[in-house]
Enzyme design. Structure first.
Site, PDB file in Angstrom:
ATOM      1  N   ASP A 283       0.816  -1.215   0.000  1.00  5.58           N
ATOM      2  CA  ASP A 283       0.000   0.000   0.000  1.00  5.58           C
ATOM      3  C   ASP A 283       0.851   1.267   0.000  1.00  5.58           C
ATOM      4  O   ASP A 283       0.654   2.160   0.838  1.00  5.58           O
ATOM      5  CB  ASP A 283      -0.940   0.010   1.215  1.00  5.58           C
ATOM      6  CG  ASP A 283      -1.736  -1.259   1.371  1.00  5.58           C
ATOM      7  OD1 ASP A 283      -2.086  -1.856   0.342  1.00  5.58           O
ATOM      8  OD2 ASP A 283      -2.006  -1.661   2.522  1.00  5.58           O
TER       9      ASP A 283
ATOM     10  N   GLU B  88     -11.437   0.473  -3.988  1.00  8.15           N
ATOM     11  CA  GLU B  88     -10.867   0.969  -2.731  1.00  8.15           C
ATOM     12  C   GLU B  88      -9.601   1.763  -3.048  1.00  8.15           C
ATOM     13  O   GLU B  88      -9.290   2.040  -4.199  1.00  8.15           O
ATOM     14  CB  GLU B  88     -10.545  -0.206  -1.795  1.00  8.15           C
ATOM     15  CG  GLU B  88      -9.623  -1.239  -2.394  1.00  8.15           C
ATOM     16  CD  GLU B  88      -9.524  -2.505  -1.559  1.00  8.15           C
ATOM     17  OE1 GLU B  88     -10.266  -2.637  -0.575  1.00  8.15           O
ATOM     18  OE2 GLU B  88      -8.688  -3.363  -1.900  1.00  8.15           O
TER      19      GLU B  88
END
Length: 544
Positions: A14, A174
């Protein structure tokens, strides 16, 4: 400059990136590990120096009860008007929050909590108009997809939320990031889940609050197709854009390196990769529209003197050696590569000043429990060696099942341990290897130990861990006694689930009681053996 992907090997998922002048800063997720959100600095997008963590205090990061692969999810790192901002989500305690710093190498502020649902928050400043900019927080809000609201960064107060999109190309939309580029607003998202169908998609609008138009050729990055299936990089997604100081554009994103054939497995975790970006008719094109490869060319012209220079590896230094750990206990604190699981009980960890040793005072908790006495660093190479010298002599007259040693750990129910204990009717000091895979736990090897310190070794290849003891009779050529081997695949996401990767660590436990005997780790070494493995393959190919 020739470089290699991943730019951050091992468990670094991420990624979020920002630029300040000719300096680049990057943050990644940390889940249940403490301190939280590792931070890195670079001048060329390839060589990344660890500079610490954003979340270093218990009041910033309560993790005492965080399950494996819970805790802190995806961060967004931004710089605005002289201040660094980091927004992220503690899914185990409190939800979204923002911390700030004038210098990312220093202390970050107390959290400002934001009462919004979901995960993966992003911050964006809209500077249109004559007054103060409007700040938006954009996040994955749940079944309604990507949501957005104005936010007061002083108080965390939110305006009325609105939906930006529910899906662009796939499910599980997302990881939103919002940008303004030449008067157009771009929304970058991840879709397809976090495994092999992962992807990066993009949409655009004339206003950051309007519905966004999806790119007709989404996704802009994915290795989910047939050609991508055989790429050594899989599960590409969750990206963040940055414009370099020379005007070029780049994408940092996560991916995995699978092995073992199809479907295969990965145990190093989700890693951070880099790819070039060009623009065509107002849309980003990642890596020329081709799959991203392990080889990478990056040529940034760094001309300006850096007022706060950071030491960076020489271009002649092999990439796999940049993440090694040697003599880590010489200072008064552990380096930024080290993590605890959950918030540590700090009085159980002692750096013996001047001796170069780390002393662990084992707690009742085992590696299966919350807050174990454990400290570790990421495994960042398939072929590597970890070695520690342990001085630990459990008292046979104490009614405590004391143990200390070296572990390779994916999570609390998937780990292999090479420990020192006392066993048997005569209380003999022994080395044991324990393999824990889910609900199955077995001692797979054990041997008697002579008096004195013992060198514990784990030697990894792509497919196996080899656990051994070394004799210190000849330090130049120590004798290595192999106890057993264990497959890497049982410490992989495909077996264990979750979102993290393997750590190599040191531990001590009293198995339900506090240890009375301290475990003194007199040295620790982690180094890559990939060059040695390649040389062996070349020799074998030559002799065949």
């Amino acid at each position: 400059m020739h470089a290699e992907n991943p730019i951050l090997p091992g468990f670094h998922p991420d990624p979020s990136i920002c630029r300040v002048g000719e300096d680049y800063f990057l943050a990644t997720s940390s889940f249940e590990y403490f301190p939280g959100v590792p931070l890195f600095h670079s001048r060329n997008l390839v060589d990344w120096e660890p500079i610490g963590h954003a979340l270093t205090r218990d009041d910033q990061l309560p993790l005492e009860t965080a399950d494996s692969s819970k805790g802190v999810f995806a961060p967004t790192l931004r710089h605005h008007d002289g201040t660094f901002y980091l927004i992220t989500t503690n899914v185990s305690a409190g939800g979204h929050f923002v911390v700030t710093a004038d210098d990312p190498r220093g202390e970050w502020s107390d959290p400002t909590w934001i009462d919004a649902p979901g995960i993966d928050p992003d911050l964006f400043w809209d500077d249109r108009g004559d007054g103060d900019p409007t700040v938006y927080v954009t996040y994955r809000g749940g079944p309604d997809g990507i949501e957005q609201a104005e936010v007061d960064l002083e108080t965390g107060a939110l305006g009325e939320p609105r939906q930006l999109c529910n899906r662009l190309e796939g499910d599980y939309t997302e990881a939103p990031h919002l940008y303004e580029i030449d008067g157009t607003y771009y929304l970058l998202v991840a879709e397809g889940g976090t495994h092999t169908k992962h992807m990066v998609s993009v949409a655009r609008a004339d206003d950051p609050t309007e519905p966004f138009e999806s790119h007709p050729d989404n996704p802009v990055l994915s290795h989910r197709n047939v050609s991508g299936m055989f790429n050594p990089i899989q599960a590409t997604g969750h990206g963040d854009l940055v414009q370099a100081h020379d005007g070029s554009w780049w994408l940092v994103f996560l991916g995995i390196r699978k092995h073992g054939g199809h479907p295969g497995w990965h145990h190093l975790g989700r890693e951070t990769f880099l790819a070039p970006v060009e623009w065509n008719e107002g849309w980003p094109v990642v890596n020329g529209g081709e799959p991203v490869e392990l080889d990478l060319e990056v040529d940034l012209d760094v001309e300006t003197a850096n007022p706060n220079p950071s030491p960076e590896p020489s271009a002649d230094l092999e990439a796999d050696s940049r993440w090694e750990t040697r003599d880590p206990f010489a200072g008064d604190e552990l380096g930024p590569e080290w993590n605890y699981r959950h918030n540590p009980e700090r009085d159980r960890y002692e750096l013996a000043d001047g001796t170069g040793a780390l002393v662990l005072h084992g707690s009742p908790a085992t590696l299966e429990d919350e807050q174990p006495t454990f400290v570790g660093r990421r495994q960042q190479h398939f072929d590597c060696l970890a070695r520690t010298r342990l001085a630990f002599d459990p008292d046979p007259d104490v009614d405590v099942d004391e143990e200390a040693g070296l572990t390779v750990l994916y999570d609390d129910s998937h780990h292999y341990d090479l420990g020192v204990v006392r066993r048997g009717d005569d209380g003999e000091r022994r080395a044991i290897v324990r393999q824990r895979v889910g609900d199955i736990e077995e001692i797979t090897a054990e041997t008697a130990l002579p008096d004195g310190p013992v060198d514990l070794v784990c030697e990894a290849t792509t497919e196996t861990y080899r656990f051994a003891l070394e004799s210190a009779v000849d330090s130049a050529k120590p004798e290595r006694e192999t106890l057993t081997t264990a497959p890497t695949k049982y410490l992989a996401t495909e077996v264990a689930g979750g979102f993290t990767g393997v750590y190599v660590g040191l531990y001590a436990t009293g198995h339900g009681e506090p240890c009375e005997t301290p475990a003194r780790f007199e040295s620790f070494e982690y180094r890559s053996t990939e060059s040695e493995a390649k040389a062996e393959v070349e020799v074998e190919a030559t002799t065949e």
